[in-house]
Design a protein around this motif. Structure first.
Motif, short mmCIF file in Angstrom:
data_model
loop_
_atom_site.label_atom_id
_atom_site.label_comp_id
_atom_site.label_asym_id
_atom_site.label_seq_id
_atom_site.Cartn_x
_atom_site.Cartn_y
_atom_site.Cartn_z
N ARG A 168 26.88 18.83 13.55
CA ARG A 168 25.88 19.45 13.36
C ARG A 168 25.40 19.65 11.99
O ARG A 168 25.99 18.37 11.10
N ALA A 169 24.31 19.80 11.95
CA ALA A 169 23.35 18.95 10.68
C ALA A 169 23.04 20.77 9.87
O ALA A 169 22.79 21.72 10.26
N PHE A 170 22.78 20.99 9.04
CA PHE A 170 22.99 21.55 7.90
C PHE A 170 20.92 21.64 8.01
O PHE A 170 19.96 20.93 8.66
N PRO A 171 20.60 22.66 7.51
CA PRO A 171 19.16 23.31 7.48
C PRO A 171 18.57 22.31 6.61
O PRO A 171 19.03 21.35 5.14
N VAL A 172 17.25 21.84 7.01
CA VAL A 172 16.90 20.49 5.82
C VAL A 172 16.44 21.34 4.93
O VAL A 172 16.28 22.57 4.40
N ALA A 173 17.17 20.31 4.18
CA ALA A 173 16.33 20.41 2.37
C ALA A 173 15.36 20.03 2.16
O ALA A 173 14.58 19.16 2.78
N ARG B 38 11.55 18.25 14.12
CA ARG B 38 11.37 17.15 14.06
C ARG B 38 12.20 15.93 13.49
O ARG B 38 13.49 15.49 13.56
N ALA B 39 12.63 16.88 11.85
CA ALA B 39 13.24 15.67 11.04
C ALA B 39 15.23 16.16 11.41
O ALA B 39 15.41 15.07 11.03
N GLU B 40 15.04 17.87 11.57
CA GLU B 40 17.04 18.05 12.03
C GLU B 40 16.79 16.50 13.50
O GLU B 40 17.58 15.62 13.41
N ALA B 41 16.21 16.73 14.35
CA ALA B 41 16.27 16.25 15.04
C ALA B 41 16.05 14.28 14.63
O ALA B 41 17.59 13.25 15.56
N LEU B 42 15.38 14.08 13.77
CA LEU B 42 15.79 12.48 13.67
C LEU B 42 17.27 12.42 12.28
O LEU B 42 17.31 10.90 12.64
N ALA B 43 17.04 13.26 11.52
CA ALA B 43 18.43 12.74 11.45
C ALA B 43 19.59 12.86 12.14
O ALA B 43 20.31 12.08 12.08
N ARG B 44 20.25 13.84 13.22
CA ARG B 44 21.01 14.06 13.83
C ARG B 44 20.68 12.15 14.41
O ARG B 44 21.92 11.65 14.98
N GLU C 217 16.27 -0.85 14.12
CA GLU C 217 16.25 -0.35 16.16
C GLU C 217 16.59 0.69 16.53
O GLU C 217 16.83 0.91 18.16
N LEU C 218 17.03 1.86 16.04
CA LEU C 218 17.38 3.38 16.71
C LEU C 218 15.80 3.96 16.94
O LEU C 218 15.91 5.39 16.74
N GLY C 219 15.02 3.01 16.50
CA GLY C 219 14.11 4.16 16.87
C GLY C 219 13.51 5.01 15.63
O GLY C 219 12.26 5.34 16.03
N ALA C 220 13.82 4.97 14.47
CA ALA C 220 13.46 5.42 13.78
C ALA C 220 11.98 4.92 12.63
O ALA C 220 11.67 4.00 12.35
N PRO C 221 11.48 5.80 12.08
CA PRO C 221 9.73 5.44 12.13
C PRO C 221 10.12 5.59 10.43
O PRO C 221 10.63 6.33 9.19
N LEU C 222 10.02 4.60 9.97
CA LEU C 222 10.03 4.41 8.22
C LEU C 222 8.80 3.48 7.81
O LEU C 222 7.52 3.02 8.63
N PHE D 65 11.13 11.27 3.71
CA PHE D 65 9.13 11.33 3.40
C PHE D 65 8.62 11.88 4.33
O PHE D 65 8.56 11.72 5.94
N LEU D 66 8.23 13.45 3.94
CA LEU D 66 7.19 13.94 4.73
C LEU D 66 5.83 13.41 4.19
O LEU D 66 5.29 13.32 3.11
N THR D 67 5.08 12.06 4.87
CA THR D 67 3.12 12.17 4.77
C THR D 67 2.67 13.35 4.78
O THR D 67 2.65 14.26 5.41
N ARG D 68 1.15 12.83 3.90
CA ARG D 68 0.35 13.94 3.97
C ARG D 68 -0.55 14.10 5.12
O ARG D 68 -0.82 14.88 6.00
N ALA D 69 -0.52 12.58 5.31
CA ALA D 69 -0.51 12.83 7.13
C ALA D 69 0.58 13.69 8.28
O ALA D 69 0.47 13.45 9.48
N GLY D 70 0.88 14.38 8.14
CA GLY D 70 2.51 14.67 8.82
C GLY D 70 3.88 13.99 9.62
O GLY D 70 4.41 14.68 10.13
N ASP D 71 3.96 12.99 8.52
CA ASP D 71 5.15 12.04 9.53
C ASP D 71 5.54 11.63 9.01
O ASP D 71 6.01 12.09 7.78
N LEU D 72 6.95 11.53 10.13
CA LEU D 72 8.51 11.64 8.73
C LEU D 72 8.61 10.59 9.17
O LEU D 72 9.12 9.79 9.92
#
Ligand code: AMP
Length: 396
Positions: free
Chosen positions: A212-217, A242-248, A116-121, A265-272
């Motif tokens: 505030r978001a921590f840097p990506v681990a 992109r990872a930080e924006a998605l997490a926020r 519903e939040l538009g987050a890719p799964l 998950f970072l896919t081999r195709a570059g999707d998060l």
């Protein structure tokens, strides 16, 4: 809105594991008193609490005493009874809220909220408890026509660290373990993700709306359990952004006030793709204790109390390696050897029983770059068991 909850107040944490222990240590350093409630009398957080409560989570007298003693409450574990969380919330501010925690307790509910939040799964389908192995096989056949194989079958509720998961291979019969899992309880079937890397982002939100978001681990797993984290993740700037924006987006969209972690998950195709959300500090965030200007536990205290959030920026790249109970197999690990590795820092959680797979502690280090920090923690961990055979001690 009420004002901030200031040092000198008493903070409650429900759950007694290492995340609660490190929260309590951070809160006490900031001048708070800490009440810990755990149903496990031997829980590591109880040992560092000002006010320990050892009681089952449906104990109404314990609920009254615990909430009567605290000014605000948080959790260190999401799989807590919903009634308990609502009862606490009726009495004191609970951060995150009972509703936000409930959304993460069930994979199906969580995935629907994320969608519903538009987050890719990763592609997924819910599966009701099938009752019998034959019915489970039929249900799996029906949904895997949509999802494809290989896939991962996961219990809908109460799963973490790969518990309650069975891999479905690309072909061949359904594994017996998968049929038994689905016969007994509702599950979700998730497409197997062709992973480039696993990432996580810890995000803090204060009651006043500061985020505030921590840097990506960057996370590496062994047997479905986190093994090694490095921060910042060795990904390009664009992926990190992109990872930080998605997490926020996910954490604020789920209405979290307090601290939460988004596993990606970072896919081999570059999707998060979002894997799951933890409404509490995260194992991958332990590295922030050494690597960042503020660590995830102090940030949790600040967010829960409505204080200004700290700057989560990395001061020096860091790495963290978990210490699982398996390291105790041949006796007590050689702490002196690990601490002799320059720069290695040891965190032990005070657990008295070392079982295989149980998180007993971690090692961390900072260095000029993430790879060098990882080398230090891995060398220190190898040193734990590299020496002459120690005196064997019966494993608990
Ligand atoms: P989880 O408990 O769902 O976070 O899963 C634990 C770990 O299992 C993840 O961090 C991944 O390493 C792995 N895993 C879970 N789901 C998948 C998937 N759909 N595809 C590939 N690996 C997965």
């Amino acid at each position: 809105m009420t004002g901030p909850i200031l040092p000198g107040s008493t903070l409650g944490v429900v759950g007694g594991g290492q995340l609660g222990r490190m929260f309590a240590v951070a809160a006490r350093r900031l001048g708070y008193r800490v009440a810990v409630w755990s149903d496990d009398a031997d829980a590591p957080a109880l040992a560092v609490a000002d006010l320990p409560t050892r009681a089952p989570y449906d104990d109404t007298a314990a609920l009254a005493a615990f909430t009567g003693a605290i000014d605000a409450c948080t959790v260190e574990f999401e799989n807590l009874p919903a009634d308990l969380l609502r009862a606490i919330e009726d009495r004191v501010p609970l951060r995150p809220s009972a509703a936000a925690i409930a959304a993460t307790q069930h994979r199906g509910r969580e995935k629907r909220a994320l969608a519903e939040l538009g987050a890719p799964l990763a592609p997924w389908r819910p599966l009701d408890a099938a009752g019998t192995p034959d019915a489970a096989a039929a249900a799996l056949a029906a949904v895997s026509a949509d999802i494809g194989r290989p896939a991962v079958l996961k219990t809908a509720g109460f799963g973490y660290d790969g518990k309650g998961q069975v891999a479905i291979p690309a072909s061949g019969p359904w594994p017996d373990a998968a049929l038994a899992l689905l016969a007994a309880q509702p599950c979700v079937l998730e497409a197997f993700v062709d992973l480039e890397l696993e990432l996580s982002v810890v995000v803090a939100c204060s009651p006043g709306g500061e985020v505030r978001a921590f840097p990506v681990a960057e996370n590496h797993h062994a047997r479905h359990v986190l093994d090694l984290t490095v921060m910042p993740a060795r990904v390009g700037e664009e992926v990190a952004r992109r990872a930080e924006a998605l997490a926020r987006r996910v954490v604020t969209g789920m209405g979290v006030v307090g601290l939460a972690c988004v596993e990606l998950f970072l896919t081999r195709a570059g999707d998060l793709w979002v894997n799951e959300v933890a409404p509490r500090p995260h194992n991958s965030g332990h590295v922030t204790i050494e690597a960042c200007r503020v660590d995830q536990f102090e940030q949790q205290v600040r967010a829960v109390c409505g204080l200004p959030l700290g700057d989560p920026a990395v001061v020096r790249p860091g790495a963290m390696a978990n210490l699982l109970g398996d390291l105790w197999e041949d006796g007590e690990p050689d702490w002196r050897a690990a601490l002799a590795v320059d720069g290695a820092r040891l965190h032990l959680y005070g657990k008295t029983q070392a079982r295989p797979g149980r998180k007993m502690g971690h090692l961390s280090a900072v260095a000029d770059d993430a790879a060098a920090a990882a080398e230090v923690v891995l060398a220190a961990r190898a040193a734990l068991t590299a020496g002459a055979a120690p005196t064997p001690r019966p494993r608990a």
